[in-house]
Every structure is written in C-alpha cells, then in structure tokens.
Write an enzyme that holds these catalytic residues in place. Sequence first.
Site, mmCIF file in Angstrom:
data_model
loop_
_atom_site.group_PDB
_atom_site.id
_atom_site.type_symbol
_atom_site.label_atom_id
_atom_site.label_comp_id
_atom_site.label_asym_id
_atom_site.label_seq_id
_atom_site.Cartn_x
_atom_site.Cartn_y
_atom_site.Cartn_z
ATOM 1 N N THR A 142 0.828 -1.215 0.000
ATOM 2 C CA THR A 142 0.000 0.000 0.000
ATOM 3 C C THR A 142 0.864 1.269 0.000
ATOM 4 O O THR A 142 0.671 2.166 -0.824
ATOM 5 C CB THR A 142 -0.917 -0.010 1.241
ATOM 6 O OG1 THR A 142 -1.679 -1.221 1.209
ATOM 7 C CG2 THR A 142 -1.852 1.178 1.253
ATOM 8 N N GLY A 194 -1.037 9.871 20.726
ATOM 9 C CA GLY A 194 -0.529 11.036 21.462
ATOM 10 C C GLY A 194 0.968 10.928 21.718
ATOM 11 O O GLY A 194 1.736 11.831 21.350
ATOM 12 N N HIS A 248 -9.588 7.663 7.939
ATOM 13 C CA HIS A 248 -9.787 7.902 9.366
ATOM 14 C C HIS A 248 -10.490 9.261 9.527
ATOM 15 O O HIS A 248 -10.324 10.151 8.677
ATOM 16 C CB HIS A 248 -8.457 8.027 10.117
ATOM 17 C CG HIS A 248 -7.507 6.871 9.974
ATOM 18 N ND1 HIS A 248 -7.755 5.620 10.471
ATOM 19 C CD2 HIS A 248 -6.269 6.800 9.430
ATOM 20 C CE1 HIS A 248 -6.718 4.832 10.242
ATOM 21 N NE2 HIS A 248 -5.799 5.518 9.603
ATOM 22 N N CYS A 275 0.090 7.510 9.528
ATOM 23 C CA CYS A 275 -0.886 8.363 8.848
ATOM 24 C C CYS A 275 -1.593 9.300 9.831
ATOM 25 O O CYS A 275 -1.724 10.504 9.580
ATOM 26 C CB CYS A 275 -1.906 7.487 8.140
ATOM 27 S SG CYS A 275 -2.507 6.136 9.169
HETATM 28 N N1 LIG Z 1 -1.703 1.220 5.110
HETATM 29 C C1 LIG Z 1 -1.765 2.255 5.926
HETATM 30 O O1 LIG Z 1 -2.844 2.770 6.200
HETATM 31 C C2 LIG Z 1 -0.536 2.827 6.519
HETATM 32 C C3 LIG Z 1 0.553 2.068 6.797
HETATM 33 N N2 LIG Z 1 1.640 2.628 7.410
HETATM 34 C C4 LIG Z 1 2.789 1.808 7.754
HETATM 35 O O2 LIG Z 1 3.509 1.490 6.572
HETATM 36 C C5 LIG Z 1 4.100 0.209 6.711
HETATM 37 C C6 LIG Z 1 3.656 -0.658 5.543
HETATM 38 O O3 LIG Z 1 2.247 -0.777 5.591
HETATM 39 P P1 LIG Z 1 1.402 -1.151 4.309
HETATM 40 O O4 LIG Z 1 1.999 -0.567 3.074
HETATM 41 O O5 LIG Z 1 -0.001 -0.836 4.641
HETATM 42 O O6 LIG Z 1 1.573 -2.709 4.287
HETATM 43 P P2 LIG Z 1 1.253 -3.707 3.084
HETATM 44 O O7 LIG Z 1 1.041 -5.029 3.686
HETATM 45 O O8 LIG Z 1 0.220 -3.138 2.185
HETATM 46 O O9 LIG Z 1 2.619 -3.702 2.262
HETATM 47 C C7 LIG Z 1 3.795 -4.274 2.751
HETATM 48 C C8 LIG Z 1 4.492 -4.982 1.621
HETATM 49 O O10 LIG Z 1 5.724 -5.519 2.083
HETATM 50 C C9 LIG Z 1 5.851 -6.857 1.620
HETATM 51 N N3 LIG Z 1 6.777 -7.592 2.493
HETATM 52 C C10 LIG Z 1 6.504 -8.426 3.524
HETATM 53 N N4 LIG Z 1 7.659 -8.872 4.062
HETATM 54 C C11 LIG Z 1 8.657 -8.305 3.365
HETATM 55 C C12 LIG Z 1 10.081 -8.395 3.432
HETATM 56 N N5 LIG Z 1 10.704 -9.157 4.344
HETATM 57 N N6 LIG Z 1 10.820 -7.698 2.543
HETATM 58 C C13 LIG Z 1 10.220 -6.917 1.617
HETATM 59 N N7 LIG Z 1 8.872 -6.813 1.489
HETATM 60 C C14 LIG Z 1 8.114 -7.482 2.368
HETATM 61 C C15 LIG Z 1 4.430 -7.389 1.608
HETATM 62 O O11 LIG Z 1 4.335 -8.502 0.751
HETATM 63 C C16 LIG Z 1 3.678 -6.163 1.082
HETATM 64 O O12 LIG Z 1 3.702 -6.117 -0.331
HETATM 65 C C17 LIG Z 1 3.725 -0.289 8.109
HETATM 66 O O13 LIG Z 1 4.731 0.111 9.004
HETATM 67 C C18 LIG Z 1 2.447 0.490 8.400
HETATM 68 O O14 LIG Z 1 2.192 0.637 9.778
HETATM 69 C C19 LIG Z 1 1.719 3.960 7.661
HETATM 70 C C20 LIG Z 1 0.680 4.779 7.357
HETATM 71 C C21 LIG Z 1 -0.555 4.261 6.824
HETATM 72 O O1 LIG Z 2 -0.533 3.709 11.214
HETATM 73 C C1 LIG Z 2 -1.726 3.632 10.963
HETATM 74 O O2 LIG Z 2 -2.737 3.873 11.828
HETATM 75 P P1 LIG Z 2 -2.547 4.282 13.353
HETATM 76 O O3 LIG Z 2 -1.858 5.629 13.347
HETATM 77 O O4 LIG Z 2 -3.952 4.380 13.849
HETATM 78 O O5 LIG Z 2 -1.733 3.231 14.040
HETATM 79 C C2 LIG Z 2 -2.111 3.126 9.638
HETATM 80 O O6 LIG Z 2 -3.409 3.555 9.277
HETATM 81 C C3 LIG Z 2 -2.012 1.641 9.672
HETATM 82 O O7 LIG Z 2 -2.805 1.246 10.739
HETATM 83 P P2 LIG Z 2 -3.112 -0.292 10.973
HETATM 84 O O8 LIG Z 2 -2.117 -0.747 12.005
HETATM 85 O O9 LIG Z 2 -4.525 -0.285 11.454
HETATM 86 O O10 LIG Z 2 -2.937 -0.999 9.646
#
Ligand SMILES: NC(=O)C1=CN([C@@H]2O[C@H](COP(=O)(O)OP(=O)(O)OC[C@H]3O[C@@H](n4cnc5c(N)ncnc54)[C@H](O)[C@@H]3O)[C@@H](O)[C@H]2O)C=CC1
Ligand SMILES: O=C(OP(=O)(O)O)[C@H](O)COP(=O)(O)O
Length: 337
Positions: free
Chosen positions: A11, A195, A220, A140
């Site tokens: 994502t 917080g 959110h 986020c």
């Molecule tokens: N989705 C959201 O709403 C938000 C996510 N985040 C943070 O961003 C980070 C990533 O989250 P997302 O993109 O949502 O997760 P996601 O699950 O959509 O993407 C993560 C990707 O990394 C891959 N992956 C898994 N293990 C791996 C490895 N060892 N090496 C390389 N790639 C690997 C997965 O296959 C997947 O394609 C997390 O720390 C999350 O808390 C931050 C803000 C918002």
């Molecule tokens: O960092 C996030 O939310 P958060 O600030 O509420 O922990 C992202 O929306 C990912 O949240 P998740 O841990 O519910 O996938």
Amino acid sequence: MITVGVNGYGTIGKRVADAVTQQPDMELAGVAKTRPNFEAQAAVRKEYPLYAAVEERIELFEEAGIDLAGSVTDLVAESDVVVDACPSGIGADNKSMYESFDTPALYQGGEDADLVDVSFNARGNYSAAAGASHVRVVSCNTTGLSRLLAPLQERYGVEKARVTLVRRGGDPGQTSRGPINDILPNPITIPSHHGPDVNTVFPDLDIDTLGMKVPATLMHVHSVNVTLESSPTAADVRDLLREESRLFLVPESMAIDGAGKLKEFAHDAGRPRGDVWENCIWEESISMEGDDLYLFEAIHQESDVVPENIDAIRAVTETADASESIATTNETLGIGL
Ligand SMILES: NC(=O)C1=CN([C@@H]2O[C@H](COP(=O)(O)OP(=O)(O)OC[C@H]3O[C@@H](n4cnc5c(N)ncnc54)[C@H](O)[C@@H]3O)[C@@H](O)[C@H]2O)C=CC1
Ligand SMILES: O=C(OP(=O)(O)O)[C@H](O)COP(=O)(O)O
C-alpha cells in the site's frame, strides 16, 4: 540525482515508488517484492526494476515469468536511500542489512520510535532528520495531527490537545481486517499510541488521544479539541489553516458530507488511486468556544505519508531545506486541492 530503493511494495511502498519517479532530483533504483503477486506484475508493467526480497523465493518469480534485477541486497547496494515500507516489525529486522551497506533508511509508522534516530514530519521537524541514518516517517494519523498542530502551536500556542480518532478498520485490500459489524474502542486503554507518537515529533506538546475502530476502509476521521494559549476567532483559525499547503479546508458549498464523497472527489479530480494527500478539514466544523478550538478532519491513511517520505529523502540527504522540498513535492504530485 538521489537514487532511491523501495523495499516492501504494498500500500505505502507502491505509492512512494510512483512519487519518487515524479521527482526531478530522484531516480528509482527499483522495488523489492517477496512474491510475484499482482503488485509485482504492476511494477513490471511500469518498468520498475524488480528485486527479490527473499532469496529463497527467486524461483517463484521465474515460475511466474517475471525477470528479476537481483536480490534486495543488490537494491540496497545501488541506493543512496532506501525506503522500507514493509509490514510493521519487518523494518526492524531489515535495519542491520541497511547498516551493513551504510545506506540511510526511512521506515514507516508501524515501526517502534526507538528503532530510529528521528521520527519525522515535514511540517513538524524536517531539519531534525538532516544527515540521519535511520528515520521513521510517523503513521498516517500522527502525520495528520502533526500537520494540524504545527501551525496552531506556532501562531497561538497549544495548552492542551484532545483528539478522538475514529480509525478505519483496514485498507480496501485488507480482506482479513475488521470489525465487520461493530464499533470498537481501540485501543481500549487511554491514551492511544497516537498522542505519544505526536510527542516524538513535538516533545513538549500536551496531547491526549483516544482511539476507535469502525467498519470502514476509506479514511480515518478525527474529532479534535485544542485548548489554545490565546483566543483567536474561528475565522482567524480558518485563515491560518487555509495557508497550509497540506491542509484542505472542505468548503460547505462542495456538499462533501463524509469520507465517501471525499474519495469520490479525489477520483473526479484525477488523483492516482483516488489518493488524498492532504488532511481534509470540514471548514464549517472549525469553531471556537473561549480558548477551545474544535474541528473534524479526515485522513487518507493510504496516501498522506507519501509526500512525507519524499521530503524525508531530501532531509536525510541534505539536498533541500524544508520549504524547498515541500514545494517541490507538492508541485510534482499535484498537492493542493
Ligand atoms: N496502510 C496504511 O494505512 C498505513 C501504513 N503505514 C505503515 O507502513 C508500513 C507498511 O504498511 P502497508 O503498506 O499498509 O503494508 P502492506 O502489507 O500493504 O505492504 C507491505 C508490503 O511488504 C511486503 N513484504 C513483507 N515482508 C517483506 C520483506 N521481508 N521484505 C520486503 N517486502 C516485504 C508485503 O508482501 C507487502 O507487499 C507499516 O509500518 C504500516 O504501519 C503507515 C501509514 C498508513
Ligand atoms: O498507522 C496507521 O494507523 P494508526 O496511526 O492508527 O496506528 C495506519 O493507518 C495503519 O494502521 P493499521 O495498524 O490499522 O494498519
């Protein structure tokens, strides 16, 4: 040119990779994937060099007919900066790999703050990341709160912020998430982690946060109360917030009553994936009661951290100051509704 590798192409990673390709001062070294799923195929279509994140799975890519440029260590070796966008906790596992190549790394908000030298928000503490090796772009929700609180703190002073975060249960692609039919205090304990996370950017800011989760995937929504150290009018606050490039004041005339119409608006505006990089603050909600400011804002969890990752790349490489970087990122992505 700053050569950027993206490890973890989900994502956040796919959006950051696309944004890197739009920057005049950056080039994408490639992206690392664990498996040849639909996102790997999309990377191939975009002609992004694809690297195997896990050596033992190289043959899965071969079986799927996908050519690899190498393994993740090759990607790290080629990169001036790596953006780690792996699932929460995997970034911590990857840290020693980045250190072994002496490559600065950006991590995402799911990692613990103590993993890194600096937790980052472009509007809040850009210069703190100058030359740092390990930087965490805050989540986020924390990104949204930091963008809002920075100008309030600077202009009026913040005596205390109180925020209830109504959090989407999961992203649209997260089919295993919930709740499906419930309204959860989440976390049940108070304060929520948000917080303390804001305090990694603004150590002295007094803030309490409460979290909930609801059956929605779109955005959110924050219910915000900030006790200010002075008493501006609501119109003053509106004018202040309107000046901020990553805050969008939703006018009453747009008749946008919630996250669904915000996303529809973003699609109509031609935004990639319907992304909304800005905090969306309902203009009518901005109210003052004595020293107390109240407002509602919506945060698009999948995209608001993307411009922050781009700015963090410039911050760690010390290639632009905050205002230059934010302006370039805004212009190239088309931020500013
Ligand atoms: N989705 C959201 O709403 C938000 C996510 N985040 C943070 O961003 C980070 C990533 O989250 P997302 O993109 O949502 O997760 P996601 O699950 O959509 O993407 C993560 C990707 O990394 C891959 N992956 C898994 N293990 C791996 C490895 N060892 N090496 C390389 N790639 C690997 C997965 O296959 C997947 O394609 C997390 O720390 C999350 O808390 C931050 C803000 C918002
Ligand atoms: O960092 C996030 O939310 P958060 O600030 O509420 O922990 C992202 O929306 C990912 O949240 P998740 O841990 O519910 O996938």
